[in-house]
Design a protein around this motif. Structure first.
Motif, PDB file in Angstrom:
ATOM      1  N   GLY A  31       0.821  -1.217   0.000  1.00 15.85           N
ATOM      2  CA  GLY A  31       0.000   0.000   0.000  1.00 15.85           C
ATOM      3  C   GLY A  31       0.848   1.257   0.000  1.00 15.85           C
ATOM      4  N   LEU A  32       1.869   1.300   0.835  1.00 15.86           N
ATOM      5  CA  LEU A  32       2.764   2.461   0.905  1.00 15.86           C
ATOM      6  C   LEU A  32       3.518   2.638  -0.404  1.00 15.86           C
ATOM      7  N   GLN A  33       4.019   1.552  -0.957  1.00 13.12           N
ATOM      8  CA  GLN A  33       4.743   1.637  -2.225  1.00 13.12           C
ATOM      9  C   GLN A  33       3.832   2.078  -3.366  1.00 13.12           C
ATOM     10  N   THR A  34       2.570   1.629  -3.349  1.00 11.76           N
ATOM     11  CA  THR A  34       1.604   2.060  -4.360  1.00 11.76           C
ATOM     12  C   THR A  34       1.401   3.567  -4.269  1.00 11.76           C
ATOM     13  N   CYS A  35       1.268   4.082  -3.046  1.00 13.61           N
ATOM     14  CA  CYS A  35       1.117   5.534  -2.852  1.00 13.61           C
ATOM     15  C   CYS A  35       2.314   6.279  -3.424  1.00 13.61           C
ATOM     16  N   LYS A  36       3.507   5.811  -3.125  1.00  9.43           N
ATOM     17  CA  LYS A  36       4.716   6.469  -3.617  1.00  9.43           C
ATOM     18  C   LYS A  36       4.761   6.481  -5.139  1.00  9.43           C
ATOM     19  N   MET A  37       4.448   5.354  -5.762  1.00  3.99           N
ATOM     20  CA  MET A  37       4.468   5.274  -7.224  1.00  3.99           C
ATOM     21  C   MET A  37       3.440   6.222  -7.843  1.00  3.99           C
ATOM     22  N   LEU A  38       2.236   6.258  -7.268  1.00  2.61           N
ATOM     23  CA  LEU A  38       1.201   7.144  -7.787  1.00  2.61           C
ATOM     24  C   LEU A  38       1.598   8.611  -7.635  1.00  2.61           C
ATOM     25  N   LEU A  39       2.149   8.962  -6.481  1.00  2.00           N
ATOM     26  CA  LEU A  39       2.570  10.343  -6.245  1.00  2.00           C
ATOM     27  C   LEU A  39       3.692  10.753  -7.198  1.00  2.00           C
ATOM     28  N   LEU A  40       4.652   9.876  -7.411  1.00  2.00           N
ATOM     29  CA  LEU A  40       5.738  10.179  -8.348  1.00  2.00           C
ATOM     30  C   LEU A  40       5.224  10.358  -9.772  1.00  2.00           C
ATOM     31  N   ALA A  41       4.119   9.695 -10.097  1.00  2.00           N
ATOM     32  CA  ALA A  41       3.524   9.805 -11.435  1.00  2.00           C
ATOM     33  C   ALA A  41       2.597  11.012 -11.553  1.00  2.00           C
ATOM     34  N   GLY A  42       2.433  11.770 -10.464  1.00  2.00           N
ATOM     35  CA  GLY A  42       1.636  12.986 -10.525  1.00  2.00           C
ATOM     36  C   GLY A  42       0.173  12.830 -10.145  1.00  2.00           C
ATOM     37  N   ALA A  43      -0.199  11.722  -9.529  1.00  2.00           N
ATOM     38  CA  ALA A  43      -1.590  11.506  -9.132  1.00  2.00           C
ATOM     39  C   ALA A  43      -1.893  12.206  -7.811  1.00  2.00           C
ATOM     40  N   LYS A  44      -3.166  12.414  -7.537  1.00  2.00           N
ATOM     41  CA  LYS A  44      -3.655  12.866  -6.234  1.00  2.00           C
ATOM     42  C   LYS A  44      -4.021  11.604  -5.475  1.00  2.00           C
ATOM     43  N   VAL A  45      -3.479  11.407  -4.263  1.00  2.00           N
ATOM     44  CA  VAL A  45      -3.649  10.158  -3.536  1.00  2.00           C
ATOM     45  C   VAL A  45      -4.288  10.412  -2.179  1.00  2.00           C
ATOM     46  N   TYR A  46      -5.337   9.648  -1.888  1.00  2.00           N
ATOM     47  CA  TYR A  46      -5.967   9.636  -0.572  1.00  2.00           C
ATOM     48  C   TYR A  46      -5.540   8.339   0.108  1.00  2.00           C
ATOM     49  N   MET A  47      -4.793   8.459   1.188  1.00  2.00           N
ATOM     50  CA  MET A  47      -4.229   7.295   1.876  1.00  2.00           C
ATOM     51  C   MET A  47      -5.066   6.970   3.107  1.00  2.00           C
ATOM     52  N   VAL A  48      -5.328   5.680   3.328  1.00  2.00           N
ATOM     53  CA  VAL A  48      -6.121   5.231   4.469  1.00  2.00           C
ATOM     54  C   VAL A  48      -5.413   4.077   5.158  1.00  2.00           C
ATOM     55  N   ASP A  49      -5.303   4.154   6.483  1.00  2.00           N
ATOM     56  CA  ASP A  49      -4.759   3.058   7.274  1.00  2.00           C
ATOM     57  C   ASP A  49      -5.116   3.320   8.737  1.00  2.00           C
TER      58      ASP A  49
END
Length: 84
Positions: free
Chosen positions: A19-37
Motif C-alpha cells: 500500500g505504501l509503495q503504491t502511494c509512492k508510485m502514484l505520487l511520483l507519477a503525478g496523481a492525487k492520492v488519498y491514503m487510508v490506514d
C-alpha cells in the motif's frame, strides 16, 4: 496507456508494504492520492513530502462501523481505489 497525472486514487493499507509503495508510485507519477490506514506514521511523512498531492485518514477498516465514516468524505471522480 492513459496517464494517471492529476487523477485521484484511494489506497487503503497505505501506511506500509504494498500500500505504501503504491502511494509512492502514484505520487511520483503525478496523481492525487488519498491514503487510508489504521496507523499514520508513514502517511504523515508522505504528506509532508507531497503536501498538495496527497491526504491521509486514519481508519481501521476491520471495524465495520468505521467504513461508512470513510465514505462521508467527498471522493468524487476517483479514478481507482486500491485495497491492500
Amino acid at each position: 496507456m492513459e496517464s494517471i497525472r492529476n487523477k485521484k486514487y484511494l489506497v487503503t493499507g497505505a501506511n506500509s508494504g504494498i500500500g505504501l509503495q503504491t502511494c509512492k508510485m502514484l505520487l511520483l507519477a503525478g496523481a492525487k492520492v488519498y491514503m487510508v490506514d489504521k496507523n499514520s506514521n508513514n502517511m504523515e511523512t508522505l504528506k509532508s513530502e507531497y503536501a498538495e498531492s496527497c491526504d491521509f485518514m486514519v481508519f481501521d477498516l476491520s471495524k465495520p462501523d468505521e467504513i461508512p465514516e470513510l465514505f462521508d468524505y467527498n471522493y468524487h471522480l476517483l479514478a481507482l481505489a486500491f485495497h491492500y
